[in-house]
Design a protein around this motif. Structure first.
Motif, PDB file in Angstrom:
ATOM      1  N   PRO A 145      14.561  -9.133  -9.174  1.00 49.33           N
ATOM      2  CA  PRO A 145      15.227 -10.420  -9.398  1.00 49.33           C
ATOM      3  C   PRO A 145      15.794 -10.980  -8.104  1.00 49.33           C
ATOM      4  N   GLY A 146      15.604 -12.302  -7.901  1.00 44.85           N
ATOM      5  CA  GLY A 146      16.127 -12.940  -6.709  1.00 44.85           C
ATOM      6  C   GLY A 146      15.232 -12.759  -5.494  1.00 44.85           C
ATOM      7  N   TYR A 147      14.133 -12.025  -5.655  1.00 49.04           N
ATOM      8  CA  TYR A 147      13.235 -11.853  -4.515  1.00 49.04           C
ATOM      9  C   TYR A 147      11.813 -12.236  -4.912  1.00 49.04           C
ATOM     10  N   GLY A 148      11.316 -11.668  -5.968  1.00 48.28           N
ATOM     11  CA  GLY A 148       9.975 -12.035  -6.415  1.00 48.28           C
ATOM     12  C   GLY A 148       9.179 -10.829  -6.835  1.00 48.28           C
ATOM     13  N   LEU A 149       7.901 -11.037  -7.034  1.00 46.19           N
ATOM     14  CA  LEU A 149       7.036  -9.978  -7.544  1.00 46.19           C
ATOM     15  C   LEU A 149       6.305  -9.306  -6.387  1.00 46.19           C
ATOM     16  N   ILE A 150       6.481  -7.972  -6.302  1.00 46.07           N
ATOM     17  CA  ILE A 150       5.775  -7.210  -5.278  1.00 46.07           C
ATOM     18  C   ILE A 150       4.621  -6.523  -5.982  1.00 46.07           C
ATOM     19  N   THR A 151       3.457  -6.618  -5.431  1.00 47.92           N
ATOM     20  CA  THR A 151       2.330  -5.927  -6.057  1.00 47.92           C
ATOM     21  C   THR A 151       1.663  -5.020  -5.040  1.00 47.92           C
ATOM     22  N   ALA A 152       0.973  -4.027  -5.561  1.00 41.51           N
ATOM     23  CA  ALA A 152       0.244  -3.114  -4.684  1.00 41.51           C
ATOM     24  C   ALA A 152      -0.947  -2.577  -5.456  1.00 41.51           C
ATOM     25  N   GLN A 153      -1.984  -2.254  -4.736  1.00 42.51           N
ATOM     26  CA  GLN A 153      -3.197  -1.735  -5.355  1.00 42.51           C
ATOM     27  C   GLN A 153      -3.639  -0.517  -4.553  1.00 42.51           C
ATOM     28  N   PRO A 154      -2.897   0.611  -4.727  1.00 40.50           N
ATOM     29  CA  PRO A 154      -3.241   1.754  -3.873  1.00 40.50           C
ATOM     30  C   PRO A 154      -4.619   2.318  -4.216  1.00 40.50           C
ATOM     31  N   SER A 155      -5.363   2.670  -3.191  1.00 39.04           N
ATOM     32  CA  SER A 155      -6.642   3.349  -3.416  1.00 39.04           C
ATOM     33  C   SER A 155      -6.866   4.323  -2.279  1.00 39.04           C
ATOM     34  N   ARG A 156      -7.728   5.280  -2.508  1.00 36.83           N
ATOM     35  CA  ARG A 156      -7.934   6.339  -1.526  1.00 36.83           C
ATOM     36  C   ARG A 156      -8.531   5.816  -0.233  1.00 36.83           C
ATOM     37  N   SER A 157      -9.350   4.796  -0.358  1.00 38.80           N
ATOM     38  CA  SER A 157     -10.034   4.340   0.856  1.00 38.80           C
ATOM     39  C   SER A 157      -9.262   3.261   1.589  1.00 38.80           C
ATOM     40  N   LYS A 158      -8.540   2.399   0.841  1.00 34.12           N
ATOM     41  CA  LYS A 158      -7.965   1.226   1.509  1.00 34.12           C
ATOM     42  C   LYS A 158      -6.452   1.299   1.710  1.00 34.12           C
ATOM     43  N   GLY A 159      -5.821   2.388   1.276  1.00 27.55           N
ATOM     44  CA  GLY A 159      -4.380   2.494   1.461  1.00 27.55           C
ATOM     45  C   GLY A 159      -3.622   1.788   0.353  1.00 27.55           C
ATOM     46  N   VAL A 160      -2.388   1.424   0.642  1.00 28.72           N
ATOM     47  CA  VAL A 160      -1.505   0.920  -0.399  1.00 28.72           C
ATOM     48  C   VAL A 160      -1.842  -0.516  -0.805  1.00 28.72           C
ATOM     49  N   GLN A 161      -2.209  -1.344   0.170  1.00 26.42           N
ATOM     50  CA  GLN A 161      -2.546  -2.761  -0.061  1.00 26.42           C
ATOM     51  C   GLN A 161      -1.425  -3.507  -0.754  1.00 26.42           C
ATOM     52  N   ALA A 162      -0.263  -3.549  -0.132  1.00 26.68           N
ATOM     53  CA  ALA A 162       0.887  -4.207  -0.742  1.00 26.68           C
ATOM     54  C   ALA A 162       0.853  -5.705  -0.483  1.00 26.68           C
ATOM     55  N   VAL A 163       1.326  -6.471  -1.488  1.00 27.71           N
ATOM     56  CA  VAL A 163       1.461  -7.914  -1.321  1.00 27.71           C
ATOM     57  C   VAL A 163       2.909  -8.273  -1.609  1.00 27.71           C
ATOM     58  N   LEU A 164       3.565  -8.861  -0.595  1.00 27.88           N
ATOM     59  CA  LEU A 164       4.969  -9.234  -0.764  1.00 27.88           C
ATOM     60  C   LEU A 164       5.062 -10.739  -0.947  1.00 27.88           C
ATOM     61  N   PRO A 165       6.088 -11.217  -1.708  1.00 28.91           N
ATOM     62  CA  PRO A 165       6.223 -12.664  -1.891  1.00 28.91           C
ATOM     63  C   PRO A 165       6.679 -13.392  -0.630  1.00 28.91           C
ATOM     64  N   THR A 166       7.285 -12.714   0.306  1.00 29.67           N
ATOM     65  CA  THR A 166       7.727 -13.385   1.526  1.00 29.67           C
ATOM     66  C   THR A 166       6.929 -12.855   2.705  1.00 29.67           C
ATOM     67  N   ALA A 167       6.907 -13.647   3.760  1.00 34.57           N
ATOM     68  CA  ALA A 167       6.135 -13.251   4.935  1.00 34.57           C
ATOM     69  C   ALA A 167       6.840 -12.142   5.706  1.00 34.57           C
ATOM     70  N   THR A 168       8.177 -12.246   5.804  1.00 32.53           N
ATOM     71  CA  THR A 168       8.913 -11.210   6.519  1.00 32.53           C
ATOM     72  C   THR A 168       9.287 -10.090   5.541  1.00 32.53           C
ATOM     73  N   VAL A 169       9.263  -8.866   6.043  1.00 29.34           N
ATOM     74  CA  VAL A 169       9.567  -7.711   5.198  1.00 29.34           C
ATOM     75  C   VAL A 169      11.068  -7.463   5.218  1.00 29.34           C
ATOM     76  N   PRO A 170      11.745  -7.529   4.064  1.00 26.70           N
ATOM     77  CA  PRO A 170      13.191  -7.246   4.077  1.00 26.70           C
ATOM     78  C   PRO A 170      13.464  -5.782   4.424  1.00 26.70           C
ATOM     79  N   GLU A 171      14.713  -5.508   4.807  1.00 26.16           N
ATOM     80  CA  GLU A 171      14.994  -4.158   5.327  1.00 26.16           C
ATOM     81  C   GLU A 171      14.988  -3.085   4.256  1.00 26.16           C
ATOM     82  N   TRP A 172      15.113  -3.484   2.978  1.00 18.98           N
ATOM     83  CA  TRP A 172      15.099  -2.467   1.928  1.00 18.98           C
ATOM     84  C   TRP A 172      13.681  -2.078   1.510  1.00 18.98           C
TER      85      TRP A 172
END
Lengths: 441, 290
Positions: A132-159
């Motif tokens: 809440p207050g940040y957005g939806l974080i998604t990830a599609q981990p796979s053995r070959s491609k890694g975590v593949q995270a998608v964040l709603p903002t361009a900059t990565v927050p410190e948490w």
């Protein structure tokens, strides 16, 4: 009577000298204390402590001592989802079950972390976390491609710490960790988990009233069995360990008293006129006391191996020295008249000791023995940690794992209670026995 | 006449019955005690890794091994003693600093929990309970937790021992305080002295010798405690002892040097403190007499 001028001057000088000494004391003493403490601060490197202080350890310790976390993990290779308290095998939920804040579905598992934090494990290892207050974080981990995270903002927050192979999202509600092979989220709860019943027990999760009513309904033996054999908290083992610690203290103290009493006669001036024997016995006591319980523990554990007997014997040997010294002092202070009175009736030496001496020293002896019994309960905890017996051993074992801090807290509380109860008990017994003895004679 | 005689007989019978009852009680207590000791011993023996009777003849093996090796290398003893002197000083410093800190805190707690002296009389039970809890905590518990947080070293041991010491001394000090005269305190109060001034000037001078005597006794106990805590990783001579022990054969000359240092220190402090305590209590009676 008037003072001559000379005497007044003398008195004044005397008073000034006294005041001078007082002044020196009241300023000198604090100065010495401060100087010594400053030296200690430098010698012990107290300023360097701030660097060595491990805030993370402290935080983990404090948090874990009053709360626990429940892990919901998915193996990204098999897709299998497991729920386990503290991530331990002992706290794993049976297959196909989960806490009520987790909704297990065929393809989608929804994990409600509270405060509108929702984590969803979707099909094909898909993970989403709605913060809440940040957005939806998604990830599609796979053995070959890694975590593949998608964040709603361009900059990565410190948490959020994200890399190709690992993403960790830490919020107040819990923590989500995603790697290629494993997705894991945990949520914190206040309290000690599964303190009464583990999850494989039929009584797990029932309310107090429900368990009580079932106990009254004839299931009390079974309920007790379930509680007593709790695999997480091992109540039976803990109770046994506390018993072992008290046993060490009891055997050590009483054994020492039994050994020391006859020897004390040899060290008392009025019972052993021979200087040689007296001095030899006294040096004997000094030696037993001087070689600390620590060293006795080391020596004895070589012969007897680790365990409560070694601890009891270490206490016994050290306290033989202490008791011998105290008992012989008590014997030197006995009243001669009572012995003479007994002697005048034609009593033999053994009878003289039994009826002339023992009643006189019994109250002193008892009060010292009982005082030592309490103090030795604490020593037995410490010796147990070194030689491997009793609650001291459980405490060090729980500390070595560096994660079972709730158990450490539990043991500490039990140790404090144990010592306080022994303190109270020895005080009660002392009052009871000693006043009883006086009225009895 | 016959009446009197019968009452004498009655009294005697009564007395003998009482004596018999007491003897029987004593006998029962004795039997229970012996049973407790024997079963306790058997349980402890059973739980021990090695048994008592198998171990008994081996009891001197280890001291013999250490001694023979130490005698073999007797020439290195002075060098070894010198080598471990700094860690001995550290152990003594841990004991001294923790006794000092514990005595100061214990003094404060004892004054706050003595009737007639407490700053907040309503909180007396609270401060008493605090002291009870502090006294009940074995040093090793706090030391192990602090070692986890701040790493090994003398500071965790110092804090742990000081914590326990303030509880233990606080209780003894408050017993001393109860015997102190309250008149100086009242006098100071009448001239408007603050609480701290009343305590520092009215109470402390009365009780200082007894405080010092108890603190010295505690110092002696704390030297042993700091050696033991060193053994679990808190620095000082105990730590060196554990290292020397874990090296095993070939390093027993080191272990022997440490044993010796520790033994001599404990005996020296023991003797010194008993002499000083004797003087402290003796000096007081002299003052009263004069």
């Amino acid at each position: 009577m008037t003072l001559t001028a000379n005497e007044t001057v003398l008195l004044k000088v005397e008073a000034n000298r006294l005041f001078g000494r007082k002044k020196l004391m009241s300023f000198g003493l604090p100065a010495i204390v401060i100087a010594y403490l400053t030296y200690i601060a430098v010698a012990f490197d107290v300023p360097g402590l701030t660097q060595r202080f491990e805030v993370d350890n402290a935080r983990a310790l404090v948090a874990d001592s009053y709360s626990y976390k429940t892990h919901i993990a998915r193996d990204n290779r098999s897709g299998e989802i497991t729920a386990a308290i503290e991530g331990e095998r002992k706290g794993t939920y049976p297959d196909g079950t989960a806490p009520e804040w987790v909704t297990l579905g065929g393809t989608e598992t929804v994990i409600d972390l509270g405060d509108s934090h929702v984590v969803t494990y979707g099909a094909d290892n898909f993970v989403s976390y709605d913060v809440p207050g940040y957005g939806l974080i998604t990830a599609q981990p796979s053995r070959s491609k890694g975590v593949q995270a998608v964040l709603p903002t361009a900059t990565v927050p410190e948490w959020i710490s994200a890399s190709k192979n690992r993403m960790t999202i830490t919020t107040d509600a819990g923590r989500l960790t995603i790697t290629r092979n494993r997705t894991e989220v945990f949520r914190y709860f206040t309290g000690w988990e599964l303190f009464f019943f583990t999850l494989d027990s039929p009584y797990s999760g029932l309310g107090v009233g429900e368990v009580m009513s079932r106990a009254l309904g004839g299931e009390h033996a079974e309920i007790w069995q379930n509680f007593w054999t709790n695999k997480m908290w091992r109540h039976a083992d803990v109770a046994w360990a506390i018993f072992e610690t008290i046993l060490m203290a009891f055997l050590g103290t009483m054994g020492a008293a039994i050994v020391a009493l006859p020897l004390a006669f040899l060290a008392a001036k009025n019972f052993t006129p021979l200087v040689l024997i007296r001095q030899a016995t006294r040096r004997f006591f000094d030696f037993f006391r001087g070689v600390d319980a620590l060293i006795w523990t080391i020596i004895l554990s070589r012969a007897f191996g680790p365990g409560p007997l070694t601890g009891a014997l270490a206490i016994l040997i050290t306290d033989t020295g202490s008791f011998g010294k105290m008992f012989s002092e008590a014997l030197e202070n006995v009243d001669k008249k009572q012995i003479e009175g007994i002697q005048s009736t034609g009593a033999k030496p053994v009878q003289r000791y039994r009826f002339g001496v023992i009643p006189q020293i019994t109250p002193i002896l008892l009060s010292q023995i009982l005082y030592y019994l309490e103090s030795n309960t604490r020593s037995a905890t410490i010796i147990g940690a070194i030689t491997g017996g009793g609650i001291g051993l459980l405490l060090t074992q729980a500390m070595i794992t560096q994660k079972d801090w709730e158990e450490v807290t539990y043991y500490i509380v039990l140790i404090i209670l144990m010592v306080m109860i022994m303190d109270w008990f020895s005080g009660w017994l002392r009052r009871k026995l000693i006043t009883g003895d006086e009225s009895g004679h | 006449m016959t009446d009197q005689a019968s009452s004498v007989v009655d009294i005697r019978a009564d007395y003998m019955a009482q004596v018999r009852r007491k003897r029987m009680m004593d006998g029962i207590i004795l039997v229970v005690f012996i049973a407790l000791m024997v079963t306790g011993f058997m349980i402890a023996d059973d739980r021990n890794a090695g048994g008592f009777w198998e171990g008994l003849h081996r009891i001197f093996d280890f001291p013999k091994e250490v001694l023979s090796e130490a005698i073999e290398k007797i020439a290195e003893l002075p060098a070894n003693l010198w080598k471990y002197l700094p860690s001995l000083i550290e152990t003594i410093n841990i004991a001294a600093a923790s006794t000092l800190l514990g005595a100061m805190l214990g003094m404060l707690l004892s004054l706050l929990s003595t009737r007639g002296m407490a700053k907040w009389p309503r909180l007396i039970p609270l401060f008493r309970r605090i002291m009870d809890v502090m006294r009940a905590v074995p040093e090793i518990v706090i030391a192990l937790v602090l070692i986890f947080i701040m790493g090994g070293g003398p500071v965790p041991a110092m804090i742990a021992i000081a914590f326990h010491t303030s509880g233990a001394l606080g209780k003894l000090f408050s017993e001393v305080n109860e015997n102190a005269s309250l008149k100086p305190v009242e006098g100071l109060q009448s001239v408007g002295a603050s609480w701290a001034q009343r305590m520092w000037l009215g109470v402390i001078p009365q009780v200082a010798p007894n405080y010092l005597s108890y603190a010295l006794l505690r110092f002696e106990i704390n030297i042993r405690a700091s050696a033991i805590l060193g053994f679990v990783g808190a620095g000082g001579i105990g730590y060196e002892l554990r290292n020397a022990m874990s090296w095993g054969k070939g390093q027993y000359d080191d272990a022997m040097a440490i044993f010796l240092l520790l033994f001599l220190t404990i005996v020296a402090v023991d003797q010194l403190s008993s002499v000083v305590r004797e003087r402290l209590t003796h000096g007081k009676t002299q003052k009263v007499a004069s």
